[in-house]
Design a protein around this motif. Structure first.
Motif, PDB file in Angstrom:
ATOM      1  N   SER A 111     -29.513 -30.051  13.427  1.00  0.00           N
ATOM      2  CA  SER A 111     -28.457 -29.121  13.015  1.00  0.00           C
ATOM      3  C   SER A 111     -27.575 -28.871  14.226  1.00  0.00           C
ATOM      4  O   SER A 111     -28.095 -28.572  15.314  1.00  0.00           O
ATOM      5  CB  SER A 111     -29.029 -27.765  12.577  1.00  0.00           C
ATOM      6  OG  SER A 111     -29.649 -27.884  11.334  1.00  0.00           O
ATOM      7  N   THR A 112     -26.264 -28.974  14.052  1.00  0.00           N
ATOM      8  CA  THR A 112     -25.365 -28.831  15.199  1.00  0.00           C
ATOM      9  C   THR A 112     -24.084 -28.114  14.792  1.00  0.00           C
ATOM     10  O   THR A 112     -23.710 -28.125  13.608  1.00  0.00           O
ATOM     11  CB  THR A 112     -25.021 -30.218  15.802  1.00  0.00           C
ATOM     12  OG1 THR A 112     -24.007 -30.059  16.798  1.00  0.00           O
ATOM     13  CG2 THR A 112     -24.516 -31.196  14.747  1.00  0.00           C
ATOM     14  N   ASN A 113     -23.400 -27.524  15.788  1.00  0.00           N
ATOM     15  CA  ASN A 113     -22.084 -26.942  15.497  1.00  0.00           C
ATOM     16  C   ASN A 113     -20.995 -28.008  15.558  1.00  0.00           C
ATOM     17  O   ASN A 113     -19.833 -27.727  15.269  1.00  0.00           O
ATOM     18  CB  ASN A 113     -21.775 -25.761  16.427  1.00  0.00           C
ATOM     19  CG  ASN A 113     -21.671 -26.174  17.901  1.00  0.00           C
ATOM     20  OD1 ASN A 113     -21.328 -27.311  18.225  1.00  0.00           O
ATOM     21  ND2 ASN A 113     -21.952 -25.235  18.795  1.00  0.00           N
ATOM     22  N   GLY A 114     -21.339 -29.222  15.952  1.00  0.00           N
ATOM     23  CA  GLY A 114     -20.413 -30.347  15.867  1.00  0.00           C
ATOM     24  C   GLY A 114     -19.470 -30.522  17.042  1.00  0.00           C
ATOM     25  O   GLY A 114     -18.784 -31.540  17.142  1.00  0.00           O
ATOM     26  N   THR A 115     -19.443 -29.560  17.967  1.00  0.00           N
ATOM     27  CA  THR A 115     -18.419 -29.627  19.017  1.00  0.00           C
ATOM     28  C   THR A 115     -18.640 -30.791  19.992  1.00  0.00           C
ATOM     29  O   THR A 115     -17.700 -31.249  20.618  1.00  0.00           O
ATOM     30  CB  THR A 115     -18.352 -28.309  19.830  1.00  0.00           C
ATOM     31  OG1 THR A 115     -19.660 -28.053  20.347  1.00  0.00           O
ATOM     32  CG2 THR A 115     -17.920 -27.141  18.963  1.00  0.00           C
ATOM     33  N   ARG A 116     -19.885 -31.246  20.129  1.00  0.00           N
ATOM     34  CA  ARG A 116     -20.158 -32.334  21.073  1.00  0.00           C
ATOM     35  C   ARG A 116     -20.445 -33.673  20.367  1.00  0.00           C
ATOM     36  O   ARG A 116     -20.898 -34.622  20.997  1.00  0.00           O
ATOM     37  CB  ARG A 116     -21.370 -31.987  21.955  1.00  0.00           C
ATOM     38  CG  ARG A 116     -21.109 -30.860  22.926  1.00  0.00           C
ATOM     39  CD  ARG A 116     -22.384 -30.532  23.692  1.00  0.00           C
ATOM     40  NE  ARG A 116     -22.154 -29.526  24.701  1.00  0.00           N
ATOM     41  CZ  ARG A 116     -22.047 -28.225  24.442  1.00  0.00           C
ATOM     42  NH1 ARG A 116     -22.145 -27.779  23.209  1.00  0.00           N
ATOM     43  NH2 ARG A 116     -21.840 -27.369  25.440  1.00  0.00           N
ATOM     44  N   LEU A 117     -20.177 -33.731  19.071  1.00  0.00           N
ATOM     45  CA  LEU A 117     -20.570 -34.930  18.326  1.00  0.00           C
ATOM     46  C   LEU A 117     -19.753 -36.161  18.688  1.00  0.00           C
ATOM     47  O   LEU A 117     -20.246 -37.278  18.586  1.00  0.00           O
ATOM     48  CB  LEU A 117     -20.468 -34.676  16.825  1.00  0.00           C
ATOM     49  CG  LEU A 117     -21.707 -34.098  16.157  1.00  0.00           C
ATOM     50  CD1 LEU A 117     -21.439 -33.887  14.672  1.00  0.00           C
ATOM     51  CD2 LEU A 117     -22.917 -35.010  16.361  1.00  0.00           C
ATOM     52  N   ARG A 118     -18.488 -35.979  19.090  1.00  0.00           N
ATOM     53  CA  ARG A 118     -17.674 -37.153  19.415  1.00  0.00           C
ATOM     54  C   ARG A 118     -18.400 -37.991  20.484  1.00  0.00           C
ATOM     55  O   ARG A 118     -18.466 -39.192  20.409  1.00  0.00           O
ATOM     56  CB  ARG A 118     -16.278 -36.705  19.864  1.00  0.00           C
ATOM     57  CG  ARG A 118     -15.398 -37.758  20.456  1.00  0.00           C
ATOM     58  CD  ARG A 118     -15.235 -39.027  19.636  1.00  0.00           C
ATOM     59  NE  ARG A 118     -14.595 -38.905  18.341  1.00  0.00           N
ATOM     60  CZ  ARG A 118     -14.596 -39.865  17.410  1.00  0.00           C
ATOM     61  NH1 ARG A 118     -15.230 -41.000  17.614  1.00  0.00           N
ATOM     62  NH2 ARG A 118     -13.994 -39.691  16.261  1.00  0.00           N
ATOM     63  N   ARG A 119     -18.995 -37.321  21.456  1.00  0.00           N
ATOM     64  CA  ARG A 119     -19.666 -38.044  22.542  1.00  0.00           C
ATOM     65  C   ARG A 119     -21.110 -38.415  22.178  1.00  0.00           C
ATOM     66  O   ARG A 119     -21.617 -39.456  22.588  1.00  0.00           O
ATOM     67  CB  ARG A 119     -19.670 -37.152  23.804  1.00  0.00           C
ATOM     68  CG  ARG A 119     -20.122 -37.834  25.075  1.00  0.00           C
ATOM     69  CD  ARG A 119     -19.808 -36.994  26.301  1.00  0.00           C
ATOM     70  NE  ARG A 119     -20.455 -35.698  26.299  1.00  0.00           N
ATOM     71  CZ  ARG A 119     -21.728 -35.477  26.611  1.00  0.00           C
ATOM     72  NH1 ARG A 119     -22.510 -36.463  26.957  1.00  0.00           N
ATOM     73  NH2 ARG A 119     -22.222 -34.256  26.581  1.00  0.00           N
TER      74      ARG A 119
END
Ligand code: SAM
Length: 341
Positions: A111-119
């Motif tokens: 589960s993630t807030n998505g802010t670092r998903l690009r990397r």
């Protein structure tokens, strides 16, 4: 002999089952790898909060792997990494790669807030993470910033696209639905998820900590939301692998599945199959109760693997029958990210 000792003793490894006092089988573990997050969602970490766990108290990757191995030897099949924001913990793909190789583990998700998903989406996918849930409460940049205490919507949307490109399937969107805040956007979120082939999960606010309790002033009963959606779409009841407590429907004529997570309006404690491991090594047996067992002192005093498993069995026997969010909303002072949401 204590009941936990008996429970562990009578089942050979790999045929063990963690059964709690209410005959529920525990086969799902949520592991918080940090209690920190750069966002300050209005219902979660309070603004200005500084009381995070000291890094010296965080379980190391070796300790997390050891505890998860013990759980899998006791029958746990699914693990979700969470937090706080799990992607803010350094070298998370290394931990994921270690966990996916544990015998008996069938499913590792995050589960993630998505802010670092690009990397991090691709490294996590390559490490063997199967599924992602991404929090997204609004598609309006100003409202998103307001709800998250300054978060950038474009970053999360870009992260979601990176997750798709990396091959995560399904990507689930977690939307905490709040009256007068984002309830007017549920239709837009449905359209967004249809367009991008995401699964949507709507969540009721829980009174966890002062922030969670404040948020319940904006509590939205998802049974009402479901009825409103039914007047616009055909909703066909369906199942979803790894669906947990969500009750799913498929939107007729589309591939979209919508899950309703209703801890308040229709609680699901009777089928609860999970416990949580906080970053400091505490096992919390219920989001809405205090029953817990601290593993870190055991881990750091040279406990044997058998003793560790017995401690886990003891913790599971502490699991209460149900939460009391509606009858005792003041009860839980820790907010969600401190437990591992
Ligand atoms: N940072 C990650 C994320 O954003 O998904 C993982 C941790 S976050 C605490 C996990 C989930 O808990 C999020 O979907 C969040 O919206 C939800 N959550 C936090 N506090 C909540 C509350 N008081 N009521 C309902 N859901 C809550």
């Amino acid at each position: 002999m204590d009941p936990a000792g008996q429970m562990c003793k009578h089942f050979p490894v790999m045929e063990t089952a963690l059964i709690d006092s209410f005959s529920r089988r525990i086969e799902y573990l949520r592991v918080s790898v940090t209690d920190r997050c750069e966002l300050r969602c209005s219902y979660c970490i309070p603004k200005g909060f500084t009381g995070f766990e000291e890094p010296g108290h965080w379980l190391t990757f070796d300790e997390i792997e050891r505890v998860v191995r013990a759980f899998t030897q006791l029958g746990v099949r699914r693990v979700r990494l969470t937090g706080g924001e799990p992607l803010s913990r350094g070298k998370l793909p290394d931990l994921a790669a270690r966990l996916v190789h544990l015998a008996g583990l069938h499913d590792l998700s995050i589960s993630t807030n998505g802010t670092r998903l690009r990397r991090l989406a691709l490294p996590l996918r390559r490490a063997g993470v199967a599924r992602l849930n991404v929090s997204l409460d609004s598609l309006n940049p100003e409202r998103f910033a307001e709800i998250t205490g300054g978060g950038r919507l474009d970053q999360v949307l870009d992260g979601l696209m990176a997750a798709k490109e990396a091959g995560f399937e399904p990507v689930k969107i977690n939307m905490v639905a709040m009256k007068g805040v984002n309830d007017g956007e549920i239709g837009d979120m449905v359209d967004f998820c249809i367009r991008h082939d995401f699964t949507l999960r709507l969540i009721e606010t829980m009174p966890m900590g002062a922030t969670g309790r404040d948020a319940t002033e904006r509590y939205l009963n998802l049974q009402e939301v479901k009825r409103a959606l039914q007047s616009r779409y055909e909703l066909i009841p369906t199942m979803m692998a790894g669906g947990g407590p969500a009750r799913y429907v498929r939107v007729g004529g589309t591939n979209l599945r919508i899950g309703f997570i209703t801890p308040i309006s229709q609680h699901f404690c009777a089928t609860c199959n999970r416990v949580r491991l906080a970053v400091d090594g505490t096992i919390y047996t219920c989001l809405g109760q205090e029953h817990k067992l601290e593993l870190r002192p055991l881990l750091r005093s040279g406990v044997s693997d058998e003793e560790l498993k017995k401690a886990i069995c003891r913790a599971v026997l502490l699991k209460p029958e149900r939460h009391e969010f509606t009858t005792q909303p003041e009860k839980i002072v820790r907010f969600m990210s401190a437990t591992g949401g």
